[in-house]
Write an enzyme that holds these catalytic residues in place. Structure first.
Site, PDB file in Angstrom:
ATOM      1  N   ASP A  22       0.782  -1.256   0.000  1.00 10.06           N
ATOM      2  CA  ASP A  22       0.000   0.000   0.000  1.00 10.06           C
ATOM      3  C   ASP A  22       0.808   1.299   0.000  1.00 10.06           C
ATOM      4  O   ASP A  22       0.490   2.238   0.753  1.00 10.06           O
ATOM      5  CB  ASP A  22      -0.975   0.012   1.186  1.00 10.06           C
ATOM      6  CG  ASP A  22      -2.004  -1.122   1.122  1.00 10.06           C
ATOM      7  OD1 ASP A  22      -1.940  -1.944   0.192  1.00 10.06           O
ATOM      8  OD2 ASP A  22      -2.868  -1.189   2.016  1.00 10.06           O
ATOM      9  N   HIS A  66     -10.668   0.811  -2.737  1.00  7.62           N
ATOM     10  CA  HIS A  66     -12.026   0.803  -2.203  1.00  7.62           C
ATOM     11  C   HIS A  66     -13.041   1.492  -3.120  1.00  7.62           C
ATOM     12  O   HIS A  66     -12.742   2.559  -3.680  1.00  7.62           O
ATOM     13  CB  HIS A  66     -12.059   1.554  -0.861  1.00  7.62           C
ATOM     14  CG  HIS A  66     -11.211   0.956   0.219  1.00  7.62           C
ATOM     15  ND1 HIS A  66     -11.258  -0.374   0.569  1.00  7.62           N
ATOM     16  CD2 HIS A  66     -10.290   1.526   1.051  1.00  7.62           C
ATOM     17  CE1 HIS A  66     -10.416  -0.591   1.569  1.00  7.62           C
ATOM     18  NE2 HIS A  66      -9.802   0.536   1.869  1.00  7.62           N
ATOM     19  N   HIS A 101     -10.431   6.939   1.781  1.00  9.12           N
ATOM     20  CA  HIS A 101      -9.055   6.795   1.286  1.00  9.12           C
ATOM     21  C   HIS A 101      -9.002   5.748   0.184  1.00  9.12           C
ATOM     22  O   HIS A 101      -9.848   4.853   0.134  1.00  9.12           O
ATOM     23  CB  HIS A 101      -8.106   6.391   2.429  1.00  9.12           C
ATOM     24  CG  HIS A 101      -8.427   5.031   2.989  1.00  9.12           C
ATOM     25  ND1 HIS A 101      -9.386   4.820   3.940  1.00  9.12           N
ATOM     26  CD2 HIS A 101      -7.914   3.807   2.698  1.00  9.12           C
ATOM     27  CE1 HIS A 101      -9.469   3.535   4.218  1.00  9.12           C
ATOM     28  NE2 HIS A 101      -8.588   2.885   3.469  1.00  9.12           N
ATOM     29  N   LYS A 126      -7.007  -4.893  -3.243  1.00 10.10           N
ATOM     30  CA  LYS A 126      -7.743  -5.442  -2.102  1.00 10.10           C
ATOM     31  C   LYS A 126      -8.685  -4.398  -1.511  1.00 10.10           C
ATOM     32  O   LYS A 126      -8.510  -3.205  -1.736  1.00 10.10           O
ATOM     33  CB  LYS A 126      -6.766  -5.916  -1.022  1.00 10.10           C
ATOM     34  CG  LYS A 126      -5.948  -4.790  -0.436  1.00 10.10           C
ATOM     35  CD  LYS A 126      -4.887  -5.316   0.507  1.00 10.10           C
ATOM     36  CE  LYS A 126      -4.092  -4.198   1.122  1.00 10.10           C
ATOM     37  NZ  LYS A 126      -4.873  -3.254   1.955  1.00 10.10           N
ATOM     38  N   CYS A 171      -2.052  -3.020   7.439  1.00  9.32           N
ATOM     39  CA  CYS A 171      -1.946  -3.917   6.291  1.00  9.32           C
ATOM     40  C   CYS A 171      -0.660  -4.745   6.287  1.00  9.32           C
ATOM     41  O   CYS A 171      -0.674  -5.900   5.864  1.00  9.32           O
ATOM     42  CB  CYS A 171      -2.163  -3.132   5.014  1.00  9.32           C
ATOM     43  SG  CYS A 171      -3.887  -2.555   4.942  1.00  9.32           S
TER      44      CYS A 171
HETATM   45  C1  VGL Z   1      -4.705   0.487   5.713  1.00 13.49           C
HETATM   46  C2  VGL Z   1      -6.268   1.343   7.145  1.00 13.49           C
HETATM   47  C3  VGL Z   1      -7.231   1.266   6.183  1.00 13.49           C
HETATM   48  C4  VGL Z   1      -3.279   0.081   5.480  1.00 13.49           C
HETATM   49  C5  VGL Z   1      -5.663   0.382   4.728  1.00 13.49           C
HETATM   50  O1  VGL Z   1      -2.840   0.070   4.314  1.00 13.49           O
HETATM   51  O2  VGL Z   1      -2.591  -0.219   6.467  1.00 13.49           O
HETATM   52  N1  VGL Z   1      -5.021   0.958   6.913  1.00 13.49           N
HETATM   53  N2  VGL Z   1      -6.924   0.776   4.967  1.00 13.49           N
HETATM   54 ZN    ZN Z   2      -8.288   0.856   3.391  1.00 16.48          ZN
END
Ligand code: VGL
Ligand code: ZN
Length: 224
Positions: A22, A66, A101, A126, A171
């Site tokens: 991410d 998302h 986000h 994801k 994540c």
């Molecule tokens: C993440 C919170 C919500 C991450 C993703 O990448 O750690 N954290 N979505």
């Molecule tokens: Zn997320």
């Protein structure tokens, strides 16, 4: 950090995969869910990815992706704000709600421009199901459906995975824990991650859990 034992003399080969979690605009300074110092790790992640490619290893990037109506967003719960505690019965959402986000096809969901995505062999998206979050790169939080990650790693015969990226306590952590459950030898690249630490103390807690799980720790000095 925490008094961890770091691996040493690790030699990368074709059974190893680097999982870059991410590294997207929204998780970096200036994004909607910025992780403090998230930008500090970009250069070293690129160098590590190069090392993996040179040594015959594989590089995978995960991408939080998302829909706008995702239930992990506080904006989709009337009266709630980001950071509010919220856990759905089956663990699909929570333990807190997030700001909007990584909405599909927005700038925030794109990889940071300095991340060398050309070094990636595979991108895993994801968090696509609006009703279920997916912190792990392997599967949804309710463990009812998997991404393509395991199938991909097995198709190229990966035995060890090395986790880096954002965020350490979400994540990266869940990807590492699932990695063990799915039978991989898991290394957590501690100085190539940064955490959110929400709720407070979360980073400390996840390190304890990872130690108990048998996850190994590494840093850049760990590689041969
Ligand atoms: C993440 C919170 C919500 C991450 C993703 O990448 O750690 N954290 N979505
Ligand atoms: Zn997320």
């Amino acid at each position: 950090m925490e008094n961890l034992n770091y691996g040493n003399n690790i030699e990368i080969d074709e059974k190893d995969a680097l999982i870059i979690v991410d590294m997207q605009n929204d998780f970096l300074p200036g994004g909607s869910l910025p992780v403090e110092e998230g930008d500090f790790i970009i250069k070293e992640i690129n160098m590590t990815a190069k090392k993996f490619k040179k040594s015959g290893g594989f590089v995978v990037l995960t991408q939080d992706w998302h829909p706008k109506n995702h239930l992990s967003f506080a904006s989709n719960h009337p009266g709630k704000i980001p950071g509010n505690e919220f856990t759905s019965e089956d663990g699909a959402i929570g333990p807190v709600l997030w700001p909007d986000h990584c909405v599909q096809n927005t700038k925030g969901a794109e990889f940071h421009k300095d991340i060398k995505i050309d070094l990636g062999d595979k991108i895993i998206k994801k968090g696509i199901n609006p009703n279920v979050d997916s912190y792990s790169g392997f599967q949804d939080n309710d463990k009812k459906s998997e991404t393509d990650l395991r199938e991909y790693l097995n198709s190229v015969k990966i035995k060890r995975i090395f986790i880096c990226g954002l965020a350490l306590d979400y994540c990266c952590y869940f990807t590492a824990m699932d990695g063990v459950d799915f039978g991989y030898d898991v290394y957590f690249l501690v100085n190539l991650t940064r955490g959110i630490d929400v709720p407070e103390g979360n980073v400390k807690r996840v390190f304890e859990n990872m130690k108990k799980k048998g996850i190994k720790f590494a840093n850049k000095a760990s590689f041969k």
